[in-house]
Design a protein around this motif. Structure first.
Motif, PDB file in Angstrom:
ATOM      1  N   SER A  31       1.012  -1.582   0.010  1.00 49.54           N
ATOM      2  CA  SER A  31       0.194   0.236  -0.221  1.00 49.54           C
ATOM      3  C   SER A  31       0.801   0.839  -0.161  1.00 49.54           C
ATOM      4  N   GLY A  32       2.103   1.174   0.116  1.00 44.13           N
ATOM      5  CA  GLY A  32       3.060   2.166   0.416  1.00 44.13           C
ATOM      6  C   GLY A  32       3.706   2.499  -0.663  1.00 44.13           C
ATOM      7  N   MET A  33       3.785   1.577  -1.464  1.00 43.72           N
ATOM      8  CA  MET A  33       4.717   1.842  -2.734  1.00 43.72           C
ATOM      9  C   MET A  33       4.686   2.954  -4.157  1.00 43.72           C
ATOM     10  N   SER A  34       2.869   2.950  -3.794  1.00 41.64           N
ATOM     11  CA  SER A  34       2.181   3.783  -4.808  1.00 41.64           C
ATOM     12  C   SER A  34       3.739   5.221  -4.263  1.00 41.64           C
ATOM     13  N   ARG A  35       3.470   5.594  -3.392  1.00 39.67           N
ATOM     14  CA  ARG A  35       3.979   6.644  -2.280  1.00 39.67           C
ATOM     15  C   ARG A  35       5.674   6.953  -2.941  1.00 39.67           C
ATOM     16  N   GLU A  36       6.223   6.185  -2.312  1.00 40.78           N
ATOM     17  CA  GLU A  36       7.603   6.114  -3.422  1.00 40.78           C
ATOM     18  C   GLU A  36       8.032   5.786  -4.994  1.00 40.78           C
ATOM     19  N   TYR A  37       7.015   5.568  -5.449  1.00 35.66           N
ATOM     20  CA  TYR A  37       7.249   5.772  -7.141  1.00 35.66           C
ATOM     21  C   TYR A  37       7.189   7.432  -7.157  1.00 35.66           C
ATOM     22  N   LEU A  38       6.064   8.349  -6.450  1.00 30.17           N
ATOM     23  CA  LEU A  38       6.338   9.133  -6.389  1.00 30.17           C
ATOM     24  C   LEU A  38       7.342  10.187  -6.402  1.00 30.17           C
ATOM     25  N   ALA A  39       7.815   9.277  -5.713  1.00 37.16           N
ATOM     26  CA  ALA A  39       8.920  10.461  -4.542  1.00 37.16           C
ATOM     27  C   ALA A  39      10.393  10.615  -5.712  1.00 37.16           C
ATOM     28  N   ALA A  40      10.164   9.219  -6.296  1.00 35.60           N
ATOM     29  CA  ALA A  40      11.656   8.774  -7.152  1.00 35.60           C
ATOM     30  C   ALA A  40      11.751   9.669  -8.745  1.00 35.60           C
ATOM     31  N   SER A  41      12.619   9.348  -8.859  1.00 35.48           N
ATOM     32  CA  SER A  41      13.280  10.397 -10.835  1.00 35.48           C
ATOM     33  C   SER A  41      12.988   9.529 -11.798  1.00 35.48           C
ATOM     34  N   ILE A  42      13.574   7.907 -11.096  1.00 38.11           N
ATOM     35  CA  ILE A  42      14.503   6.956 -11.828  1.00 38.11           C
ATOM     36  C   ILE A  42      14.102   5.555 -11.053  1.00 38.11           C
ATOM     37  N   VAL A  43      14.040   4.516 -11.603  1.00 38.46           N
ATOM     38  CA  VAL A  43      13.603   3.066 -11.085  1.00 38.46           C
ATOM     39  C   VAL A  43      14.457   2.728 -12.349  1.00 38.46           C
ATOM     40  N   ALA A  44      15.368   1.291 -11.364  1.00 36.75           N
ATOM     41  CA  ALA A  44      15.877   0.545 -11.185  1.00 36.75           C
ATOM     42  C   ALA A  44      16.197  -0.751 -11.605  1.00 36.75           C
ATOM     43  N   LEU A  45      16.264  -1.676 -12.241  1.00 37.02           N
ATOM     44  CA  LEU A  45      16.503  -2.989 -12.385  1.00 37.02           C
ATOM     45  C   LEU A  45      17.403  -3.607 -12.799  1.00 37.02           C
ATOM     46  N   SER A  46      18.533  -4.243 -11.795  1.00 40.99           N
ATOM     47  CA  SER A  46      19.462  -4.276 -11.916  1.00 40.99           C
ATOM     48  C   SER A  46      19.628  -6.185 -12.367  1.00 40.99           C
ATOM     49  N   SER A  47      18.531  -6.818 -12.439  1.00 45.97           N
ATOM     50  CA  SER A  47      18.615  -8.672 -12.202  1.00 45.97           C
ATOM     51  C   SER A  47      18.962  -9.376 -13.349  1.00 45.97           C
ATOM     52  N   GLU A  48      19.613 -10.632 -12.869  1.00 45.46           N
ATOM     53  CA  GLU A  48      20.246 -11.431 -13.946  1.00 45.46           C
ATOM     54  C   GLU A  48      19.067 -11.773 -15.139  1.00 45.46           C
ATOM     55  N   HIS A  49      18.157 -12.187 -14.100  1.00 43.26           N
ATOM     56  CA  HIS A  49      16.548 -12.392 -14.973  1.00 43.26           C
ATOM     57  C   HIS A  49      16.013 -12.034 -14.789  1.00 43.26           C
ATOM     58  N   GLU A  50      15.138 -11.688 -15.462  1.00 48.29           N
ATOM     59  CA  GLU A  50      13.291 -11.601 -14.984  1.00 48.29           C
ATOM     60  C   GLU A  50      13.001 -12.097 -15.926  1.00 48.29           C
ATOM     61  N   GLY A  51      11.117 -11.755 -15.868  1.00 45.58           N
ATOM     62  CA  GLY A  51      10.303 -12.010 -16.459  1.00 45.58           C
ATOM     63  C   GLY A  51       9.304 -11.053 -17.648  1.00 45.58           C
ATOM     64  N   LEU A  52       8.395 -10.831 -17.186  1.00 41.88           N
ATOM     65  CA  LEU A  52       8.345  -9.468 -16.942  1.00 41.88           C
ATOM     66  C   LEU A  52       7.588  -8.406 -15.850  1.00 41.88           C
ATOM     67  N   PRO A  53       9.111  -7.359 -15.390  1.00 42.00           N
ATOM     68  CA  PRO A  53       8.826  -7.573 -13.791  1.00 42.00           C
ATOM     69  C   PRO A  53       7.584  -6.242 -13.657  1.00 42.00           C
ATOM     70  N   LEU A  54       7.066  -6.640 -12.572  1.00 43.92           N
ATOM     71  CA  LEU A  54       6.093  -5.285 -12.444  1.00 43.92           C
ATOM     72  C   LEU A  54       6.890  -4.342 -12.104  1.00 43.92           C
ATOM     73  N   VAL A  55       7.353  -3.949 -11.866  1.00 43.26           N
ATOM     74  CA  VAL A  55       8.451  -2.663 -10.522  1.00 43.26           C
ATOM     75  C   VAL A  55       8.313  -1.826 -11.974  1.00 43.26           C
ATOM     76  N   MET A  56       8.895  -2.746 -13.093  1.00 43.17           N
ATOM     77  CA  MET A  56       8.718  -1.593 -15.071  1.00 43.17           C
ATOM     78  C   MET A  56       7.581  -0.900 -14.655  1.00 43.17           C
ATOM     79  N   LEU A  57       6.297  -1.905 -14.686  1.00 37.81           N
ATOM     80  CA  LEU A  57       5.391  -1.445 -14.840  1.00 37.81           C
ATOM     81  C   LEU A  57       4.427  -0.220 -13.767  1.00 37.81           C
ATOM     82  N   GLU A  58       4.969  -0.923 -13.146  1.00 37.04           N
ATOM     83  CA  GLU A  58       4.104  -0.163 -11.720  1.00 37.04           C
ATOM     84  C   GLU A  58       5.040   1.728 -12.086  1.00 37.04           C
ATOM     85  N   SER A  59       6.168   1.445 -11.621  1.00 35.09           N
ATOM     86  CA  SER A  59       6.601   2.892 -11.537  1.00 35.09           C
ATOM     87  C   SER A  59       6.453   3.330 -13.211  1.00 35.09           C
TER      88      SER A  59
END
Length: 340
Positions: A234-262
């Motif tokens: 429930s608090g993640m929307s506030r975190e995205y609004l406070a950010a200017s860039i989201v970074a994803l450094s995983s070795e492997h991903e399918g379709l990361p929700l973090v990228m969609l949410e950001s």
């Protein structure tokens, strides 16, 4: 395998279950074993939940309990969420069920672990094999010799009314602090790309936290890498609004929700190009494992507010196609295709 661990597969499962139940389907979420640390995804579920086995290991009572649960469910679709579930239930589900095998990873990851072999052995026998992007569905069709592939993305759970101002000097990394997420690479790239007042905020907990803190010290950015711990969804929307860039450094991903949410919050992202799903989500991409190029992509966004705003707007427009209602429409199209 279990339905209530904190994880991407589980989140998608409960999101789709609630959405389909809201459209009038009789939905049951079945966990083959109990989660060690249960997490509640939906406060008021419209669907029913079942746990078959109290242990993570198969038992002689599992078949009887599963048969009892399935016996109370009429004809329909059984969505098997991983190769492990498909392998464990192979040949054990009633004939009145049409079987859909999901895979939440990428072809690139499957081919370097046991998943590709399991998919080759079992997914061709199912009514449908579902992957997260058209690129990955094609690769599995060609290299796993599957005649029954389909692509369905993960859905966004929310669509925010507000977007980030993109003015705060903050990069956001989200995920479990475990090896596969490779936050060490993100910390190194951040150290190469940034200068004060930029900060890197890591949201999540896990076994690698102390090692990552030590790595930040070695890279000289200990005072600008902030370990935030696990936060409620429930608090993640506030975190995205406070950010200017989201970074994803995983070795492997399918379709990361973090990228969609950001993206839904208008925040541009930087990621390693590890799957068709990552490419479909948009963002600036670096070759897998290339920390120097990743740092260059971060630096581009850190230096230019106009570029952040341009890419953030493009990401939000693209994210609309992953909205829950649109993804539910695509699931219903799949059901219709399977019953024609």
């Amino acid at each position: 395998m279990d339905a209530d661990t904190l994880g991407g597969i589980q989140q998608v499962t409960h999101t789709l279950a609630q959405g389909l139940a809201g459209r009038g389907y009789d939905v049951h979420v079945i966990g083959l074993h109990r989660a060690a640390d249960p997490f509640r995804y939906v406060s008021r579920p419209l669907y029913r939940q079942h746990v078959i086995n109290r242990s993570s290991r198969p038992s002689r009572f599992e078949r009887r309990r599963l048969d009892r649960v399935l016996g109370r469910i009429g004809p329909g679709f059984a969505v098997l969420t991983s190769p492990g579930v498909v392998s464990r239930l192979s040949g054990r589900l009633p004939g009145r069920m049409r079987l859909i095998g999901q895979y939440h990873g990428s072809y690139a990851h499957a081919r370097i672990c046991s998943h590709l072999g399991a998919i080759r052995r079992h997914y061709g026998e199912l009514d449908q094999a579902v992957f997260l992007s058209e690129d990955d569905a094609w690769l599995f069709s060609e290299h796993a010799l599957l005649p029954n592939t389909w692509s369905l993305p993960n859905p966004l759970t929310i669509w925010p009314g507000a977007i980030s101002s993109l003015e705060a000097p903050r990069v956001l990394g989200v995920g479990r602090l475990a090896g596969v997420k490779r936050f060490d690479r993100l910390i190194s790239a951040f150290a190469m790309a940034s200068a004060p007042p930029w900060e890197l905020h890591l949201i999540g907990d896990g076994p690698e936290e102390e090692r990552l803190r030590a790595h930040a010290r070695r890279e000289g950015v200990e005072d600008r890498v902030v370990f935030r711990g696990r936060l409620p969804a429930s608090g993640m929307s506030r975190e995205y609004l406070a950010a200017s860039i989201v970074a994803l450094s995983s070795e492997h991903e399918g379709l990361p929700l973090v990228m969609l949410e950001s993206a839904a919050h208008g925040v541009p992202s930087v990621a390693f190009d590890v799957s068709g799903g990552v490419r479909s989500a948009g963002g600036l991409l670096a070759p897998p494992g290339d920390v120097a190029v990743f740092a260059d992509r971060l630096d581009t966004l850190m230096r230019s507010y106009d570029e952040r705003r341009r890419l953030g707007a493009a990401a939000r427009a693209r994210a609309e196609t992953f909205g829950l209602e649109r993804v539910l429409d695509r699931w219903e199209q799949l059901f219709a295709h399977m019953t024609r």
